[in-house]
Motif scaffolding. Sequence first.
Motif, PDB file in Angstrom:
ATOM      1  N   MET A 281       0.833  -1.196   0.000  1.00 10.50           N
ATOM      2  CA  MET A 281       0.000   0.000   0.000  1.00 10.50           C
ATOM      3  C   MET A 281       0.871   1.249   0.000  1.00 10.50           C
ATOM      4  O   MET A 281       0.516   2.264  -0.623  1.00 10.50           O
ATOM      5  CB  MET A 281      -0.952  -0.036   1.199  1.00 10.50           C
ATOM      6  N   ASP A 282       2.032   1.174   0.679  1.00  5.25           N
ATOM      7  CA  ASP A 282       2.987   2.281   0.622  1.00  5.25           C
ATOM      8  C   ASP A 282       3.400   2.553  -0.823  1.00  5.25           C
ATOM      9  O   ASP A 282       3.436   3.707  -1.274  1.00  5.25           O
ATOM     10  CB  ASP A 282       4.252   1.952   1.437  1.00  5.25           C
ATOM     11  N   ALA A 283       3.726   1.485  -1.534  1.00  5.95           N
ATOM     12  CA  ALA A 283       4.177   1.619  -2.921  1.00  5.95           C
ATOM     13  C   ALA A 283       3.063   2.172  -3.806  1.00  5.95           C
ATOM     14  O   ALA A 283       3.313   2.982  -4.703  1.00  5.95           O
ATOM     15  CB  ALA A 283       4.646   0.258  -3.450  1.00  5.95           C
ATOM     16  N   LEU A 284       1.825   1.761  -3.511  1.00  2.00           N
ATOM     17  CA  LEU A 284       0.692   2.245  -4.294  1.00  2.00           C
ATOM     18  C   LEU A 284       0.522   3.752  -4.118  1.00  2.00           C
ATOM     19  O   LEU A 284       0.327   4.491  -5.101  1.00  2.00           O
ATOM     20  CB  LEU A 284      -0.584   1.509  -3.872  1.00  2.00           C
ATOM     21  N   VAL A 285       0.618   4.208  -2.874  1.00  2.00           N
ATOM     22  CA  VAL A 285       0.496   5.647  -2.620  1.00  2.00           C
ATOM     23  C   VAL A 285       1.614   6.412  -3.313  1.00  2.00           C
ATOM     24  O   VAL A 285       1.387   7.433  -3.983  1.00  2.00           O
ATOM     25  CB  VAL A 285       0.523   5.929  -1.099  1.00  2.00           C
ATOM     26  N   GLN A 286       2.825   5.911  -3.181  1.00  2.00           N
ATOM     27  CA  GLN A 286       3.980   6.595  -3.762  1.00  2.00           C
ATOM     28  C   GLN A 286       3.883   6.663  -5.282  1.00  2.00           C
ATOM     29  O   GLN A 286       4.153   7.715  -5.892  1.00  2.00           O
ATOM     30  CB  GLN A 286       5.266   5.879  -3.348  1.00  2.00           C
ATOM     31  N   ASN A 287       3.490   5.569  -5.904  1.00  2.00           N
ATOM     32  CA  ASN A 287       3.461   5.517  -7.360  1.00  2.00           C
ATOM     33  C   ASN A 287       2.268   6.251  -7.963  1.00  2.00           C
ATOM     34  O   ASN A 287       2.271   6.564  -9.158  1.00  2.00           O
ATOM     35  CB  ASN A 287       3.470   4.062  -7.833  1.00  2.00           C
ATOM     36  N   LEU A 288       1.241   6.509  -7.151  1.00  2.00           N
ATOM     37  CA  LEU A 288       0.100   7.284  -7.638  1.00  2.00           C
ATOM     38  C   LEU A 288       0.291   8.784  -7.394  1.00  2.00           C
ATOM     39  O   LEU A 288      -0.512   9.591  -7.869  1.00  2.00           O
ATOM     40  CB  LEU A 288      -1.198   6.817  -6.951  1.00  2.00           C
ATOM     41  N   ASN A 289       1.343   9.133  -6.668  1.00  2.00           N
ATOM     42  CA  ASN A 289       1.629  10.538  -6.402  1.00  2.00           C
ATOM     43  C   ASN A 289       1.900  11.272  -7.718  1.00  2.00           C
ATOM     44  O   ASN A 289       2.731  10.864  -8.513  1.00  2.00           O
ATOM     45  CB  ASN A 289       2.839  10.657  -5.472  1.00  2.00           C
ATOM     46  N   GLY A 290       1.184  12.360  -7.953  1.00  2.00           N
ATOM     47  CA  GLY A 290       1.336  13.112  -9.194  1.00  2.00           C
ATOM     48  C   GLY A 290       0.438  12.638 -10.316  1.00  2.00           C
ATOM     49  O   GLY A 290       0.391  13.263 -11.381  1.00  2.00           O
ATOM     50  N   SER A 291      -0.294  11.527 -10.096  1.00  2.00           N
ATOM     51  CA  SER A 291      -1.232  11.028 -11.109  1.00  2.00           C
ATOM     52  C   SER A 291      -2.599  11.667 -10.886  1.00  2.00           C
ATOM     53  O   SER A 291      -2.833  12.316  -9.864  1.00  2.00           O
ATOM     54  CB  SER A 291      -1.353   9.505 -10.997  1.00  2.00           C
ATOM     55  N   PRO A 292      -3.525  11.496 -11.831  1.00  2.00           N
ATOM     56  CA  PRO A 292      -4.872  12.064 -11.644  1.00  2.00           C
ATOM     57  C   PRO A 292      -5.747  11.242 -10.696  1.00  2.00           C
ATOM     58  O   PRO A 292      -6.968  11.313 -10.754  1.00  2.00           O
ATOM     59  CB  PRO A 292      -5.440  12.060 -13.067  1.00  2.00           C
ATOM     60  N   VAL A 293      -5.126  10.453  -9.836  1.00  2.00           N
ATOM     61  CA  VAL A 293      -5.850   9.598  -8.898  1.00  2.00           C
ATOM     62  C   VAL A 293      -5.491  10.026  -7.483  1.00  2.00           C
ATOM     63  O   VAL A 293      -4.309  10.066  -7.110  1.00  2.00           O
ATOM     64  CB  VAL A 293      -5.514   8.110  -9.101  1.00  2.00           C
ATOM     65  N   GLU A 294      -6.497  10.347  -6.682  1.00  2.00           N
ATOM     66  CA  GLU A 294      -6.276  10.746  -5.294  1.00  2.00           C
ATOM     67  C   GLU A 294      -6.470   9.549  -4.368  1.00  2.00           C
ATOM     68  O   GLU A 294      -7.452   8.817  -4.472  1.00  2.00           O
ATOM     69  CB  GLU A 294      -7.257  11.857  -4.894  1.00  2.00           C
ATOM     70  N   VAL A 295      -5.537   9.359  -3.452  1.00  2.38           N
ATOM     71  CA  VAL A 295      -5.653   8.299  -2.459  1.00  2.38           C
ATOM     72  C   VAL A 295      -6.226   8.898  -1.173  1.00  2.38           C
ATOM     73  O   VAL A 295      -5.761   9.938  -0.706  1.00  2.38           O
ATOM     74  CB  VAL A 295      -4.289   7.642  -2.172  1.00  2.38           C
ATOM     75  N   VAL A 296      -7.234   8.239  -0.623  1.00  3.34           N
ATOM     76  CA  VAL A 296      -7.907   8.701   0.594  1.00  3.34           C
ATOM     77  C   VAL A 296      -7.969   7.544   1.586  1.00  3.34           C
ATOM     78  O   VAL A 296      -8.180   6.395   1.198  1.00  3.34           O
ATOM     79  CB  VAL A 296      -9.336   9.204   0.284  1.00  3.34           C
ATOM     80  N   PHE A 297      -7.779   7.847   2.848  1.00  2.00           N
ATOM     81  CA  PHE A 297      -7.898   6.834   3.902  1.00  2.00           C
ATOM     82  C   PHE A 297      -9.204   7.048   4.651  1.00  2.00           C
ATOM     83  O   PHE A 297      -9.505   8.165   5.089  1.00  2.00           O
ATOM     84  CB  PHE A 297      -6.728   6.938   4.881  1.00  2.00           C
ATOM     85  N   VAL A 298      -9.988   5.979   4.802  1.00  2.00           N
ATOM     86  CA  VAL A 298     -11.245   6.031   5.555  1.00  2.00           C
ATOM     87  C   VAL A 298     -11.203   4.944   6.623  1.00  2.00           C
ATOM     88  O   VAL A 298     -11.051   3.754   6.303  1.00  2.00           O
ATOM     89  CB  VAL A 298     -12.464   5.815   4.636  1.00  2.00           C
ATOM     90  N   GLY A 299     -11.306   5.344   7.878  1.00  4.01           N
ATOM     91  CA  GLY A 299     -11.215   4.380   8.960  1.00  4.01           C
ATOM     92  C   GLY A 299     -12.247   4.583  10.044  1.00  4.01           C
ATOM     93  O   GLY A 299     -12.659   5.713  10.322  1.00  4.01           O
ATOM     94  N   ALA A 300     -12.659   3.478  10.640  1.00  2.93           N
ATOM     95  CA  ALA A 300     -13.550   3.536  11.805  1.00  2.93           C
ATOM     96  C   ALA A 300     -12.676   3.680  13.035  1.00  2.93           C
ATOM     97  O   ALA A 300     -12.394   2.704  13.749  1.00  2.93           O
ATOM     98  CB  ALA A 300     -14.418   2.284  11.880  1.00  2.93           C
TER      99      ALA A 300
END
Length: 366
Positions: A281-300
Amino acid sequence: MIKEAFLWILRLLVGGLFIFSGLIKVNDPVGTAIKLEEYFDVFSNDIAGFFYYLKPFALYIGVFLVVVEVVLGVMLILGVRSKLTVWALGLMILFFTFLTFYSAYFNKVTDCGCFGDAIKLTPWESFYKDIILLVMISFLFFFRESLPKSSPKWAKSIVGAVMIISFVLSITAIRNLPFIDFRAYKVGVNIPEAMQPSAPLLYSYVMKKDGETVTFDQYPTDESYEFVEMNLKNPENLPKISDFAVWNEDGDYSAEMFNGNKVVFLVSNMSKMNEDHLPEMDALVQNLNGSPVEVVFVGAATQEEINQLIASRNWGITGLQADATVVKTMIRANPGIMVLKNGVVLAKFHHNNTPEAGEVIDLFVP
């Protein structure tokens, strides 16, 4: 001859229903475990405190029950160890009848989960269903001496194979996601549209005047009528999603979730979150940085817990809170990943199957 035909029909009906019910739950053992936890919570408060200590074992109990449901249904139809099968089915339906009656009478658990998320029954509908099954199984029990006293080797082999296959399917569904998603957040659903009624909601108004009760399709203008109650005439048109909400210290973020391309990390319980695949998941966030895709965290969880996790992983993404029940409904993984495009669910991933950035970006390509 008539009795044998009658018993055969009963075996098909009862066995088929248990197989159907069990297979739906084999598809989603985590959902069965969530429902069991609800019952254990209620029973620990209302009956005996020891039920609380069963909660950590809910998933194991759930897998056992769903596999047993399927296996007993097959055994009844094939006539394998008929007396034992009828005894086991009788005890199981007595247990289920107690659960559904308790849920209905005391309005404690509003959905028994008898057919998972595939078929929703009200508590009283579930109870009546169990009463019918109880009657049919009672007939089988009464005439158990007329049931098959032996079975061919191939029938026993089928039972063994069904048990193994059911268990393997259950474990596969747990380690991945349900094979078939029956929930409101399944792939292809437009969440903001699902939050709206599918058609205008129609109500009837029960009014009282001079001791007589009258029902109107429109609220009467005559002020001499006393309002009694309002009833929804077309509940099938209610929104399929009514509880979605995410927020943080800056306010409600629900509408923003439906704008643009989103990858959403979902966590239903921070203390029980599986951390084995956080590096992916770390790698996913890093590799999506600067792309047109925003990563959001949702937690209970509390905002502080969410912010601490995001900071510890150096994600640098938006952290939002949500209700645990909503998160569990959205995905059967902790953590899980949901991909949204303008509020439409494009894909869902178990943490065991965390995608790479390229795989996610390809989902947005027409």
